[in-house]
Design an enzyme around this catalytic site. Structure first.
Site, PDB file in Angstrom:
ATOM      1  N   ARG A  16     -59.881  44.283  75.213  1.00 13.28           N
ATOM      2  CA  ARG A  16     -60.213  43.511  74.024  1.00 13.28           C
ATOM      3  C   ARG A  16     -60.372  44.486  72.860  1.00 13.28           C
ATOM      4  O   ARG A  16     -60.628  45.683  73.059  1.00 13.28           O
ATOM      5  CB  ARG A  16     -61.514  42.747  74.215  1.00 13.28           C
ATOM      6  N   LYS A  32     -67.801  41.810  77.606  1.00 16.01           N
ATOM      7  CA  LYS A  32     -68.710  40.795  77.084  1.00 16.01           C
ATOM      8  C   LYS A  32     -69.996  40.754  77.891  1.00 16.01           C
ATOM      9  O   LYS A  32     -69.979  40.859  79.112  1.00 16.01           O
ATOM     10  CB  LYS A  32     -68.034  39.417  77.117  1.00 16.01           C
ATOM     11  N   HIS A  45     -62.653  38.660  83.138  1.00 20.13           N
ATOM     12  CA  HIS A  45     -62.995  37.248  83.027  1.00 20.13           C
ATOM     13  C   HIS A  45     -64.071  36.896  84.053  1.00 20.13           C
ATOM     14  O   HIS A  45     -63.917  37.186  85.241  1.00 20.13           O
ATOM     15  CB  HIS A  45     -61.774  36.365  83.272  1.00 20.13           C
ATOM     16  N   TYR A  63     -52.754  31.868  82.290  1.00 16.35           N
ATOM     17  CA  TYR A  63     -51.534  32.672  82.299  1.00 16.35           C
ATOM     18  C   TYR A  63     -50.510  32.144  83.294  1.00 16.35           C
ATOM     19  O   TYR A  63     -49.318  32.421  83.164  1.00 16.35           O
ATOM     20  CB  TYR A  63     -51.873  34.136  82.575  1.00 16.35           C
TER      21      TYR A  63
END
Length: 291
Positions: free
Chosen positions: A143, A167, A261, A270
């Site tokens: 990211r 995250k 994730h 995806y």
């Protein structure tokens, strides 16, 4: 911002480990609602219902995000005993379809890489940094925030892996290709030492390269490579990383780990991208396509 909303944001940071960008988004949504309703801990159900009209011109995805923020806040307010009722039922609940991510073709990525490699041949810091950034975005699927905030200590020495903080402060190991490692070593040899910074990509103020500047660098590179800059961003390169790996036979669980994730459902999008590509391929190349 009221004391109740500040307490909610503190809870998100302390208990859920919400990232800075996530907290900023929550704060914007809560502040906007308080401008209309006042202290949310005291807002009536009738007042909350009026938000649907105020948000009517917004995109369904934006309305869904704002509603989600307020639902979480009202649930927290009830748990804390600040309210006896939960007015979340009065919030709009638009149906949203998750759009498929934009994906670059192999040829587009190759054009970006060729241009970045050409500009890095000069040995100038700007060109070498640009190449490293591109290699890490497409080669490791990072990211934007994860990439620009990498510390120098994260650079691999022997193992071809790098530790990334994602995250919510969650750490994961991602691979670094031989190409990226070579580019990293060249960048480290010219990386500015002043002002002192612990970051791999320092700024002039001793902090790290900003996400905004990273976006700008990629779009400028795309224009020089003859590509449409509006279709290029760090996240588009992350999508390309995931989609091209999946096309090559990568396992979905492995892809989930590489992307960081928390939920496999996020990674499954995806598979839809790859399915759309296969349908397009059949329509274009099948012998019956033109009959």
């Amino acid at each position: 911002m009221s004391a109740a909303t500040r307490a909610f944001l503190d809870m998100l940071a302390a208990e859920r480990g919400a990232a800075a960008n996530t907290l900023a988004a929550y704060a914007r949504d809560l502040s906007g609602a308080e401008e209309s309703l006042g202290d949310l801990a005291e807002a009536s159900r009738a007042q909350v219902a009026k938000l649907a009209g105020e948000w009517s011109a917004l995109a369904p995805s934006t309305v869904a995000r704002k509603s989600s923020t307020l639902r979480q806040f009202f649930g927290f307010a009830v748990d804390e005993g600040w309210r006896e009722d939960d007015p979340s039922g009065a919030l709009p609940n638009p149906r949203t379809s998750r759009p498929l991510p934009k994906v670059l073709s192999h040829e587009q990525v190759e054009a970006l890489m060729e241009r970045a490699e050409f500009e890095a041949q000069s040995g100038k810091p700007a060109g070498l940094r640009q190449l490293v950034l591109l290699e890490m975005l497409y080669g490791s699927g990072l990211r934007a925030t994860e990439l620009v905030s990498l510390p120098v200590s994260a650079v691999p020495r022997d193992a071809p892996l790098i530790t990334v903080t994602g995250k919510g402060g969650a750490a994961r190991m991602v691979p670094v290709s031989d190409r990226a490692r070579e580019a990293l070593q060249k960048w480290l040899s010219v990386r500015p030492r002043e002002p002192a910074s612990r970051f791999l990509f320092p700024s002039r103020r001793g902090k790290h390269l900003s996400r905004v500047r990273l976006f700008q660098l990629l779009k400028e590179l795309a224009a020089r490579a003859g590509l449409d800059p509006t279709g290029i961003s760090p996240h588009v390169l992350r999508h390309a990383f995931a989609t091209h790996l999946l096309e090559g036979g990568a396992d979905l669980r492995v892809l989930q780990t590489l992307l960081g994730h928390a939920d496999i459902a996020t990674t499954q999008i995806y598979t839809h991208v790859d399915a759309a590509r296969l349908v397009s391929l059949v329509n274009a190349r099948h012998p019956l396509a033109n009959r």
